[in-house]
Design a protein around this motif. Structure first.
Motif, PDB file in Angstrom:
ATOM      1  N   GLU A 102     -17.390   6.682  18.470  1.00  0.00           N
ATOM      2  CA  GLU A 102     -16.828   8.034  18.512  1.00  0.00           C
ATOM      3  C   GLU A 102     -17.494   8.957  17.491  1.00  0.00           C
ATOM      4  OE1 GLU A 102     -12.646   7.631  17.912  1.00  0.00           O
ATOM      5  OE2 GLU A 102     -12.345   6.391  19.695  1.00  0.00           O
ATOM      6  N   GLY A 103     -18.405   8.406  16.697  1.00  0.00           N
ATOM      7  CA  GLY A 103     -19.091   9.215  15.705  1.00  0.00           C
ATOM      8  C   GLY A 103     -18.286   9.459  14.443  1.00  0.00           C
ATOM      9  N   ILE A 104     -17.197   8.698  14.249  1.00  0.00           N
ATOM     10  CA  ILE A 104     -16.323   8.912  13.099  1.00  0.00           C
ATOM     11  C   ILE A 104     -16.811   8.124  11.883  1.00  0.00           C
ATOM     12  CG2 ILE A 104     -13.958   8.582  12.257  1.00  0.00           C
ATOM     13  CD1 ILE A 104     -13.015   9.147  15.115  1.00  0.00           C
ATOM     14  N   HIS A 146     -17.744  15.529   8.234  1.00  0.00           N
ATOM     15  CA  HIS A 146     -18.413  16.652   8.881  1.00  0.00           C
ATOM     16  C   HIS A 146     -18.949  17.641   7.856  1.00  0.00           C
ATOM     17  CE1 HIS A 146     -17.166  15.330  12.743  1.00  0.00           C
ATOM     18  NE2 HIS A 146     -15.890  15.640  12.609  1.00  0.00           N
ATOM     19  N   LEU A 184     -17.680  21.894  16.744  1.00  0.00           N
ATOM     20  CA  LEU A 184     -16.634  21.181  17.470  1.00  0.00           C
ATOM     21  C   LEU A 184     -15.513  22.134  17.872  1.00  0.00           C
ATOM     22  CD1 LEU A 184     -16.389  17.917  15.346  1.00  0.00           C
ATOM     23  CD2 LEU A 184     -16.939  18.026  17.780  1.00  0.00           C
ATOM     24  N   ASP A 210     -11.177  13.356  22.782  1.00  0.00           N
ATOM     25  CA  ASP A 210     -12.293  12.806  22.008  1.00  0.00           C
ATOM     26  C   ASP A 210     -12.810  13.837  21.006  1.00  0.00           C
ATOM     27  OD1 ASP A 210     -14.421  10.827  21.470  1.00  0.00           O
ATOM     28  OD2 ASP A 210     -15.725  12.320  22.379  1.00  0.00           O
ATOM     29  N   LYS A 239     -12.573  13.863  16.683  1.00  0.00           N
ATOM     30  CA  LYS A 239     -13.721  14.137  15.814  1.00  0.00           C
ATOM     31  C   LYS A 239     -13.436  15.331  14.906  1.00  0.00           C
ATOM     32  CE  LYS A 239     -17.171  12.259  18.998  1.00  0.00           C
ATOM     33  NZ  LYS A 239     -18.309  12.549  19.903  1.00  0.00           N
ATOM     34  N   CYS A 279     -11.600  14.708  11.591  1.00  0.00           N
ATOM     35  CA  CYS A 279     -12.252  14.034  10.462  1.00  0.00           C
ATOM     36  C   CYS A 279     -12.444  15.024   9.316  1.00  0.00           C
ATOM     37  CB  CYS A 279     -13.609  13.487  10.883  1.00  0.00           C
ATOM     38  SG  CYS A 279     -13.487  12.098  12.020  1.00  0.00           S
TER      39      CYS A 279
END
Length: 239
Positions: A90-92, A106, A114, A186, A190, A193
């Motif tokens: 998920e890119g976390i 981020h 986002l 989703d 993100k 975060c």
């Protein structure tokens, strides 16, 4: 005509076969209980890691090993690794070979991008719903909006993150578009975060964000599309 000896033997054998008891089939193998238990543990660990990320307990830029996290949560390292791989997808978090996982905070630009994508998906969807749904349908979301206010009031960032996702998820489910719901959630995860070099939101910020949910519902119920669009866009982009 008398039967031959061969025919008599065949007849006797057939009778014996019919009379013989049918052997019981062996029982079907039972699926080991460890499989659902393992998936259950992984889901619990994943939920705990999401809460730790939302609350700031796992800080952006910091690296954590699976064995250390496993000890923290009282489980084996395997479900922790599996949960972390899910978060990496998920890119976390980022996978660091032979070291563990680093929380991927981020940059302000990431956060703004986002927010822009979320707004481009959710604002038109909300406006389409506002033109078709009867006013009373918006009241179905009122308990979810109030749940975000409750979590924000006590400054529980993890509970607020979950309640916030729940409100937006159920709002978009009214469209009937499952793919929109999945993609939006989703992006929402993100966006939740932490942003690097920016303090986590305090109680006042969480509460202001939560009250935007109730204000949006009020505008939608009143059929005020201009205000609803402004509130939805400001809520998603912070502008």
């Amino acid at each position: 005509m008398e039967p031959t000896r061969t025919e008599s033997a065949i007849s006797v054998a057939a009778t014996a076969v019919r009379a013989a008891p049918v052997p019981e089939r062996p029982p079907l193998p039972v699926r080991p209980r460890s499989l659902p238990e393992r998936h259950s543990v992984r889901a619990q660990v994943l939920a705990a890691l999401r809460d730790a990320l939302a609350s700031g307990e796992l800080a952006p830029g910091e690296t954590y090993s699976a064995p250390a996290l496993a000890e923290r949560y009282g489980v084996s390292a395997t479900p922790v690794r599996e949960a972390m791989q899910r978060l990496a997808g998920e890119g976390i978090v980022e996978t660091l070979p032979n070291r563990g996982f680093r929380v991927a905070g981020h940059s302000p630009r990431d956060f703004a991008e986002l927010a822009e994508v979320r707004a481009s998906l959710e604002v038109p969807a909300v406006l389409r719903l506002a033109r078709s749904l009867p006013p009373e349908r918006w009241e179905e979301l009122r308990p979810l909006a109030e749940a975000t206010v409750t979590a924000a009031t006590v400054g529980d960032r993890a509970a607020y993150a979950e309640a916030d996702r729940g409100f937006h998820r159920e709002l978009l489910r009214l469209t009937g578009n499952r793919h929109l719901v999945a993609v939006a959630e989703d992006l929402h995860r993100k966006a939740q975060c932490p942003v690097l070099h920016r303090p986590l939101p305090g109680t006042a910020e969480l509460l202001a964000d939560a009250l935007e949910h109730t204000a949006l519902l009020d505008a939608l119920r009143a059929g005020d599309l201009v205000t609803a669009e402004r509130l939805a866009r400001e809520h998603l982009t912070g502008l």
